[in-house]
Design an enzyme around this catalytic site. Structure first.
Site, short mmCIF file in Angstrom:
data_model
loop_
_atom_site.label_atom_id
_atom_site.label_comp_id
_atom_site.label_asym_id
_atom_site.label_seq_id
_atom_site.Cartn_x
_atom_site.Cartn_y
_atom_site.Cartn_z
N TYR A 192 -14.64 -12.36 0.80
CA TYR A 192 -15.43 -11.15 0.48
C TYR A 192 -16.66 -11.52 -0.34
O TYR A 192 -17.73 -10.94 -0.17
CB TYR A 192 -14.57 -10.14 -0.29
CG TYR A 192 -13.53 -9.46 0.58
CD1 TYR A 192 -13.85 -8.34 1.35
CD2 TYR A 192 -12.22 -9.95 0.65
CE1 TYR A 192 -12.90 -7.72 2.15
CE2 TYR A 192 -11.27 -9.35 1.46
CZ TYR A 192 -11.61 -8.23 2.21
OH TYR A 192 -10.68 -7.64 3.01
N ASP B 151 -6.78 -3.80 -7.48
CA ASP B 151 -7.30 -4.36 -6.24
C ASP B 151 -7.58 -5.85 -6.42
O ASP B 151 -7.85 -6.30 -7.54
CB ASP B 151 -8.57 -3.64 -5.80
CG ASP B 151 -8.85 -3.88 -4.33
OD1 ASP B 151 -8.31 -3.14 -3.49
OD2 ASP B 151 -9.57 -4.85 -4.00
N ARG C 3 -6.74 10.84 -6.97
CA ARG C 3 -7.90 10.10 -6.45
C ARG C 3 -9.17 10.94 -6.57
O ARG C 3 -10.23 10.43 -6.91
CB ARG C 3 -7.63 9.74 -4.98
CG ARG C 3 -8.76 9.09 -4.24
CD ARG C 3 -8.88 7.64 -4.63
NE ARG C 3 -9.92 6.94 -3.89
CZ ARG C 3 -11.21 6.94 -4.23
NH1 ARG C 3 -11.63 7.62 -5.26
NH2 ARG C 3 -12.08 6.24 -3.52
N ARG D 30 0.82 -1.22 0.00
CA ARG D 30 0.00 0.00 0.00
C ARG D 30 0.86 1.27 0.00
O ARG D 30 0.48 2.27 0.59
CB ARG D 30 -0.93 0.04 1.22
CG ARG D 30 -2.14 -0.86 1.11
CD ARG D 30 -3.16 -0.30 0.12
NE ARG D 30 -4.30 -1.19 0.02
CZ ARG D 30 -5.36 -1.13 0.83
NH1 ARG D 30 -5.44 -0.20 1.75
NH2 ARG D 30 -6.33 -2.00 0.69
N ARG E 32 -3.46 6.73 0.38
CA ARG E 32 -3.94 7.98 0.96
C ARG E 32 -2.95 8.75 1.81
O ARG E 32 -3.22 9.88 2.18
CB ARG E 32 -5.22 7.70 1.76
CG ARG E 32 -6.42 7.48 0.84
CD ARG E 32 -7.64 7.01 1.60
NE ARG E 32 -7.44 5.63 2.03
CZ ARG E 32 -8.38 4.89 2.61
NH1 ARG E 32 -9.56 5.38 2.87
NH2 ARG E 32 -8.13 3.64 2.95
#
Ligand code: CP3
Length: 342
Positions: free
Chosen positions: A146, A73, A36, A23, A27
């Site tokens: 998921y 992702d 973004r 990562r 952010r």
């Protein structure tokens, strides 16, 4: 020019070890936030090659990391299998939980993933030759959790329950995911990925026989399909939080590195896996958020316990509130410079 990470993945010891961070694009970087904000949503962002390529390159430029990791992702593969995947701000991924009877006839349209391969080739053409481009997919079990639960949960109890009581449907889902993920990785390798990584982020808490069935078997299926396609790209497996199950994973699979979560003692792990297999990890991401002496000691702990071929990394991803100065300090420390922890 050779790549330090490829050297390590071929079994050579590098001092200092090469470094990148899970990562690393995200952010905590203002340049990431700027791009973004121009994207409609996270999935659209992943499927827009010029934007995805740009944010893939940002951390390599800013920090001189030894690798870029493809910006995408693990939940893009379920989209190719016809599932409805959304990312909600402050919540994370949301999917429509799959029913056992839906698994028999999952649609598959791999063409939706084509923009990702374009991102890979754009990045590889812009990245300097001594930097490694890492492509990736999710481990079938992690992606399945998921798909079954419809969102991330701490214990994955519902997915584990599903795997016990709907055995055939679960095995079929994992086989479908493995087959699609192998195609996805083959295409990433063909587009220019130098290394492939399988993120089995939710490998923890599985009984050993369940781990073999849900994690090792489907991962072996991915690797065998990649090798049968003539792709010899090195593979990093990441069975995060698997404890001693990670030892069987490392010994039973044709992987060139086994990445370790924060809870893995590197010295003991090294003694239990093939000597030429690289390890990767496993700085505590929480220490990276805290900084100062806590972080300095945590970096020393990894440097003191790693041995053999090793790639320095975190045990999990960089959090959004991490300070840039601390990422810089970790890199300086690992490379023998003068770290300024804050
Ligand atoms: O820099 C990199 O590591 C490359 C890009 C990358 C992302 N996700 C971007 C991302 C990679 C390798 C992943 C893998 C991934 N995605 C995993 C496995 C690794 C892990 O962290 O355990 C998992 C479990 C996912 C699923 C996922 N994606 C979740 C649970 C979330 C929400 C949590 C969060 O941090 O918001 C995402 C979203 C996501 N994937 C973001 C990024 C940069 C944040 C989205 C944003 O910018 O709003």
């Amino acid at each position: 020019m050779n790549q330090p990470i490829l050297d390590v993945l071929s079994g050579r010891i590098k001092t200092p070890p090469p470094i990148w961070m899970m990562r690393q694009a995200g952010r905590h970087l203002p340049e990431y936030m700027k791009i973004r904000e121009t994207a409609k949503d996270f999935i659209d962002f992943c499927f827009t090659p010029e934007k995805a390529a740009e944010v893939t390159l940002q951390p390599v430029r800013r920090y001189d990391m030894d690798a870029a990791i493809l910006f995408a992702d693990i939940l893009l593969v379920p989209i190719a299998l016809g599932r409805n995947v959304r990312f909600e701000k402050g919540v994370g991924p949301i999917l429509d939980p799959i029913r056992p009877d839906e698994i028999k006839s999952l649609p598959r349209d791999m063409s939706v993933l084509k923009p990702v391969y374009e991102t890979v080739s754009r990045v590889r053409s812009e990245l300097s030759k001594d930097k490694t481009l890492i492509g990736f997919c999710g481990g079938p079990w992690t992606v399945a959790t998921y798909m079954i639960e419809g969102r991330g949960t701490p214990q994955k109890q519902k997915a584990k329950h599903f795997a016990y009581v709907n055995k055939d449907a679960t095995d079929q889902l994992l086989a479908e995911l493995a087959d699609a993920s192998a195609d996805y990785l083959i295409n990433q390798a063909k587009a220019g990925a130098d290394v492939l990584k399988v993120f089995e982020s939710w490998a923890e808490g599985l009984a050993p026989d369940l781990f073999d069935r849900l994690v090792i078997g489907p991962t072996r299926q991915i690797i065998e399909k990649i090798r049968a396609a003539g792709i010899n790209t090195p593979i990093i497996g990441f069975p995060r939080g698997a404890g001693l199950n990670a030892v069987r994973y490392a010994n039973k699979l044709d992987i060139q590195a086994c990445a370790a979560g924060t809870d893995m003692p590197l010295t003991e792990f090294r003694g239990l896996i093939p000597a030429s297999m690289a390890t990767q990890g496993n700085l505590d991401p929480l220490a990276l958020r805290i900084g100062g002496d806590v972080l300095k000691r945590a970096v020393d702990q990894v440097l003191d316990t790693m041995s053999g071929p090793h790639i320095f990394n975190l045990g999990h991803g960089v959090a959004p509130d991490v300070k840039i100065a601390n990422v810089e300090a970790v890199i300086a420390h690992v490379r023998g410079g003068n770290p300024q922890y804050v």
